[in-house]
Design a protein around this motif. Structure first.
Motif, mmCIF file in Angstrom:
data_model
loop_
_atom_site.group_PDB
_atom_site.id
_atom_site.type_symbol
_atom_site.label_atom_id
_atom_site.label_comp_id
_atom_site.label_asym_id
_atom_site.label_seq_id
_atom_site.Cartn_x
_atom_site.Cartn_y
_atom_site.Cartn_z
ATOM 1 N N VAL A 27 22.406 21.879 15.529
ATOM 2 C CA VAL A 27 23.328 21.410 16.557
ATOM 3 C C VAL A 27 24.263 20.394 15.907
ATOM 4 O O VAL A 27 23.830 19.525 15.168
ATOM 5 C CB VAL A 27 22.557 20.756 17.726
ATOM 6 C CG1 VAL A 27 23.510 20.179 18.744
ATOM 7 C CG2 VAL A 27 21.632 21.767 18.386
ATOM 8 N N VAL A 79 25.447 22.537 24.627
ATOM 9 C CA VAL A 79 24.053 22.963 24.561
ATOM 10 C C VAL A 79 23.469 23.120 25.954
ATOM 11 O O VAL A 79 23.955 22.532 26.919
ATOM 12 C CB VAL A 79 23.199 21.960 23.747
ATOM 13 C CG1 VAL A 79 23.654 21.905 22.298
ATOM 14 C CG2 VAL A 79 23.230 20.573 24.355
ATOM 15 N N VAL A 121 16.440 24.034 22.569
ATOM 16 C CA VAL A 121 17.851 23.736 22.796
ATOM 17 C C VAL A 121 18.657 24.909 22.249
ATOM 18 O O VAL A 121 18.473 25.310 21.115
ATOM 19 C CB VAL A 121 18.264 22.432 22.067
ATOM 20 C CG1 VAL A 121 19.755 22.199 22.185
ATOM 21 C CG2 VAL A 121 17.479 21.248 22.605
ATOM 22 N N VAL A 171 22.560 26.540 21.614
ATOM 23 C CA VAL A 171 23.985 26.236 21.523
ATOM 24 C C VAL A 171 24.735 27.330 22.258
ATOM 25 O O VAL A 171 24.571 28.512 21.970
ATOM 26 C CB VAL A 171 24.431 26.144 20.052
ATOM 27 C CG1 VAL A 171 25.928 25.909 19.968
ATOM 28 C CG2 VAL A 171 23.688 25.045 19.331
#
Length: 104
Positions: free
Chosen positions: A74, A80, A99, A101
């Motif tokens: 990231v 996100v 997480v 993107v």
């Protein structure tokens, strides 16, 4: 209670750089070997939204997310999405899911 979160990354602090920042002891413990993402809730605002926020004197409130970023790197400016859970620290959440993107 976990909630769905979408935001624009303002700053990323990888685990190896946490010692370079003056973090509260509770935050250091929480971030131990994880990355810290400082995000703007809702994603990147348009120019009109920024102007409207300025006129209303409505500041951007950052949200801090502590997450494991093993799968996907990231960077600042990325949008996100993840599921977050609240911590005892005000404005600080932990990622309860990977997480991801969002494609630009």
């Amino acid at each position: 209670m976990p909630e769905r979160f979408r935001g624009e990354v303002i700053s990323v602090i990888p685990p190896e750089e946490t010692a370079d920042h003056e973090l509260e002891p509770a935050m250091e413990d929480l971030a131990a070997s994880r990355s810290i993402l400082v995000c703007r809730r809702g994603g990147a605002p348009s120019l009109l939204e920024l102007l409207w926020a300025l006129l209303r004197r409505d500041p951007i409130e950052p949200v801090t997310v502590v997450a494991d970023l093993d799968a996907e790197p990231v960077a600042e400016g990325d949008e996100v999405t993840t599921t977050i859970a609240e911590t005892e620290l005000a404005g600080v959440y932990t990622a309860a899911a990977p997480v991801t993107v969002d494609p630009s």
